[in-house]
Design an enzyme around this catalytic site. Structure first.
Site, PDB file in Angstrom:
ATOM      1  N   ARG A 120       0.934  -1.130   0.184  1.00  6.27           N
ATOM      2  CA  ARG A 120      -0.066   0.325   0.118  1.00  6.27           C
ATOM      3  C   ARG A 120       0.223   1.363   0.249  1.00  6.27           C
ATOM      4  NH1 ARG A 120      -5.645  -0.406   3.362  1.00  6.27           N
ATOM      5  NH2 ARG A 120      -5.813  -2.409   2.288  1.00  6.27           N
TER       6      ARG A 120
ATOM      7  N   LYS B 284     -21.984 -13.279   2.097  1.00  8.20           N
ATOM      8  CA  LYS B 284     -23.241 -12.121   1.501  1.00  8.20           C
ATOM      9  C   LYS B 284     -24.470 -12.128   1.155  1.00  8.20           C
ATOM     10  CE  LYS B 284     -20.187  -9.916   4.946  1.00  8.20           C
ATOM     11  NZ  LYS B 284     -18.971  -9.780   3.770  1.00  8.20           N
TER      12      LYS B 284
ATOM     13  N   GLY C  86     -11.584  -8.546  -1.364  1.00  7.86           N
ATOM     14  CA  GLY C  86     -10.030  -9.338   0.246  1.00  7.86           C
ATOM     15  C   GLY C  86      -9.832 -10.660  -0.084  1.00  7.86           C
TER      16      GLY C  86
ATOM     17  N   GLY D 205     -14.974  -3.099  -0.332  1.00 10.77           N
ATOM     18  CA  GLY D 205     -15.970  -2.217  -0.154  1.00 10.77           C
ATOM     19  C   GLY D 205     -16.819  -1.329  -1.290  1.00 10.77           C
TER      20      GLY D 205
HETATM   21  P1  AMP Z   1     -17.994 -12.332   1.195  1.00 17.09           P
HETATM   22  O1  AMP Z   1     -17.435 -10.729   2.692  1.00 17.09           O
HETATM   23  O2  AMP Z   1     -19.446 -12.147   1.025  1.00 17.09           O
HETATM   24  O3  AMP Z   1     -17.386 -12.014   0.400  1.00 17.09           O
HETATM   25  O4  AMP Z   1     -18.291 -13.855   1.996  1.00 17.09           O
HETATM   26  C1  AMP Z   1     -16.578 -14.184   1.907  1.00 17.09           C
HETATM   27  C2  AMP Z   1     -16.263 -15.651   2.532  1.00 17.09           C
HETATM   28  O5  AMP Z   1     -17.557 -16.399   1.837  1.00 17.09           O
HETATM   29  C3  AMP Z   1     -15.309 -16.720   3.130  1.00 17.09           C
HETATM   30  O6  AMP Z   1     -15.014 -16.098   4.272  1.00 17.09           O
HETATM   31  C4  AMP Z   1     -16.002 -17.660   2.577  1.00 17.09           C
HETATM   32  O7  AMP Z   1     -15.516 -18.483   3.450  1.00 17.09           O
HETATM   33  C5  AMP Z   1     -17.186 -17.280   2.805  1.00 17.09           C
HETATM   34  N1  AMP Z   1     -17.603 -18.529   2.016  1.00 17.09           N
HETATM   35  C6  AMP Z   1     -17.646 -19.138   0.804  1.00 17.09           C
HETATM   36  N2  AMP Z   1     -18.315 -20.442   0.564  1.00 17.09           N
HETATM   37  C7  AMP Z   1     -18.895 -20.419   1.247  1.00 17.09           C
HETATM   38  C8  AMP Z   1     -20.011 -21.305   1.626  1.00 17.09           C
HETATM   39  N3  AMP Z   1     -20.602 -22.825   0.914  1.00 17.09           N
HETATM   40  N4  AMP Z   1     -20.869 -21.065   2.600  1.00 17.09           N
HETATM   41  C9  AMP Z   1     -20.316 -20.821   3.588  1.00 17.09           C
HETATM   42  N5  AMP Z   1     -19.298 -19.218   3.580  1.00 17.09           N
HETATM   43  C10 AMP Z   1     -18.857 -19.376   2.349  1.00 17.09           C
END
Ligand code: AMP
Length: 393
Positions: free
Chosen positions: A36, A197, A350, A373
């Protein structure tokens, strides 16, 4: 487009540059990764070479409005000074009269770094008086902190409203890349979306339906879609409040001729843990006591085929629980296919960025966004408030 430092006269001017030096630090206050800091050098060098007086401002960690010596920017100043081979002055208290005087006594090409701006609770509160005090330190504001440009803070948004404000090279490049893949991409365009999410990702799908040819969906978010079309997802992560919207988006995609590919098969686990019993399940046919943790081999193959043909690739979110060795295969494969592709590729968020970096293939990706974000908001078609506050070209 917004103005950048190239579009204004900076010679002899005090230029307040809001950077993002929120770098990982070790317990003994050593910088673990200076990416960074290095990524701001082109902007700083340009400003110095063009006779500006450079005032650098950043946050580090989460001091929550309190002075915390462990989160001082002094070690970062030392690293930057080494990288530039140039002395840098330091101001402890951004609100002190002596700091205003320091800026007034600077010579062209000199650099002053301010202490961690989040030592002040007014920063995150976007306090108007505080932003006004910051604006007294400079004649021009430069936004170089893309990673915080989606939040209205005093040193990113408040000050931008008070001074002539432009983008630094890092922000300019981020905007150019997102503009390229979202507004004038070479087709076929493929978006790969994963993560957990779904509430964040559905607006992305909504926005991308008008821009892409295919959307590959993996990760935890896929199970809401699979349930929405009537499948059994066992214990998989699910957002029942989004089933209708998921169906609406599938219908909308069909209408527009955009293909949405959901996982065909999945690696399921009995518990959300590394040492859990695992089993492969075709989508929609999970055992009730298993949950989806990664995309399966048939899905990987199907996704590979699409990625191979793509001319533009947008990736946000891991397609499995990649933090666990056992469930990172899908995410790593996707990263490798993107690395091998000749397409223009952009990765934000990330987790997907970490996957690419851990495989050592960052250089094979066209653009790795510095903002999780902020990049998500751009993919959702929303405007970033701190960018909006900059002058138009
Ligand atoms: P996001 O911040 O929404 O991009 O979510 C990222 C997170 O999603 C990571 O920490 C992953 O471990 C989680 N993730 C990915 N696939 C799955 C799954 N099948 N079940 C639960 N968590 C998941």
């Amino acid at each position: 487009m917004k103005k950048s430092i190239r579009d204004i006269e900076v010679n002899g001017k005090r230029v307040f540059v809001r950077v993002d030096y929120n770098v990982p630090m070790s317990e003994d206050l050593k910088i673990v990764d200076d990416t960074r800091i290095v990524s701001t050098l082109p902007t700083i060098n340009y400003l110095i070479e063009h006779g500006a007086k450079v005032i650098l401002c950043s946050h580090l960690g989460r001091p929550n409005g309190q002075v915390d010596n462990k989160l001082s920017l002094r070690p970062i100043m030392a690293r930057l000074s080494k990288l530039l081979d140039k002395p840098i002055s330091f101001a402890e208290d951004v609100l002190a009269d002596s700091t205003v005087e320091m800026t007034e006594n600077m010579n062209n090409g000199e650099i002053l770094m301010l202490e961690n701006i989040r030592f002040y609770s007014e920063e995150e509160a976007n306090d108007e008086k505080f932003a006004t005090s910051l604006s007294k330190l400079a004649d021009i504001f430069v936004l170089e902190a893309f990673g915080t440009s989606h939040r209205k803070h005093a040193s990113t948004y408040g000050i931008a409203k008070l001074l002539p404000s432009v983008a630094g090279f890092l922000v300019e490049n981020e905007l150019k890349m997102f503009d390229r893949v979202l507004n004038s991409p070479e087709h076929p365009v493929v978006a790969i979306l994963g993560g957990a999410k779904i509430a964040d990702k559905l607006p992305v799908i909504e926005n991308l339906i008008d821009k892409v040819d295919t959307i590959l969906i993996g990760g935890g978010m896929a199970y809401t879609f699979i349930k929405a079309i009537g499948g059994n997802v066992g214990n998989s992560i699910l957002d029942n409040s989004k089933l209708d919207l998921a169906n609406e988006l599938l219908d909308k995609a069909k209408e527009k001729g955009v293909k949405i590919l959901l996982p065909i098969d999945n690696v399921g686990a009995k518990a959300f843990s590394e040492d859990s019993e695992t089993k492969l399940f075709n989508s929609g046919f999970f055992a009730d006591d298993f949950q989806g943790m990664d995309i399966g081999p048939k899905t990987i193959k199907a996704f590979k085929k699409v990625i191979k043909k793509a001319k533009t690739i947008i990736w946000n979110g891991p397609v499995g629980v990649y933090e666990y060795e056992k469930f990172k295969r899908g995410t790593n494969k996707i990263a490798k296919y993107i690395g091998k592709s000749k397409a223009v590729s952009i990765i934000g968020g990330g987790d997907s960025v970490a996957a690419v970096q851990s495989l050592g293939i960052s250089k094979k990706v066209t653009h790795i966004s510095t903002g999780g974000g902020a990049s998500l908001m751009l993919l959702q078609g929303k405007e970033l408030p701190c960018i909006e506050a900059l002058q138009d070209n």
